[in-house]
Design a protein around this motif. Structure first.
Motif: not given
Length: 116
Positions: A7-10, A16-18, A25-26, A42-46
């Protein structure tokens, strides 16, 4: 098939998210599980000023097929759930296409197989 969540820093990367992302995905890639060695998500908030909305949530998934180059897709959406679902769908189609192409090429080879 091992699924790694980054995950990104934000993005709050709580358990629970993981767990939720891993299960999506599985489930999406289950029919390819014998061909995949690992999957990186990879998850991020742009747009870190906002929590969500405006398609600022981004999910990039990279799948490693045994013996081949990794495949990667990206999807942006208003929520993390939508971004993960969209990326998983794109990756499923890409893997289907890639494996189909590889199998087609293998079945149409004219050179003799290599002996071991």
């Amino acid at each position: 098939m091992q699924v790694q969540i980054n995950t990104g820093h934000n993005i709050k990367g709580h358990e629970a998210l993981a767990t939720e992302v891993s299960s999506v995905v599985e489930e999406s890639l289950s029919r390819f599980s014998t061909r995949l060695t690992n999957v990186d998500v990879h998850l991020s908030n742009q747009n870190s000023e906002q929590e969500d909305g405006n398609d600022s949530m981004r999910c990039m998934i990279e799948a490693h097929i045994a013996g081949y180059q990794a495949l990667a897709v990206t999807h942006q959406a208003a929520t993390l759930d939508q971004a993960v679902d969209g990326a998983a769908e794109k990756l499923t189609h890409l893997i289907e296409h890639t494996l189909g192409r590889l199998e087609h090429q293998a079945s149409h080879r004219t050179d003799p197989p290599l002996s071991s």
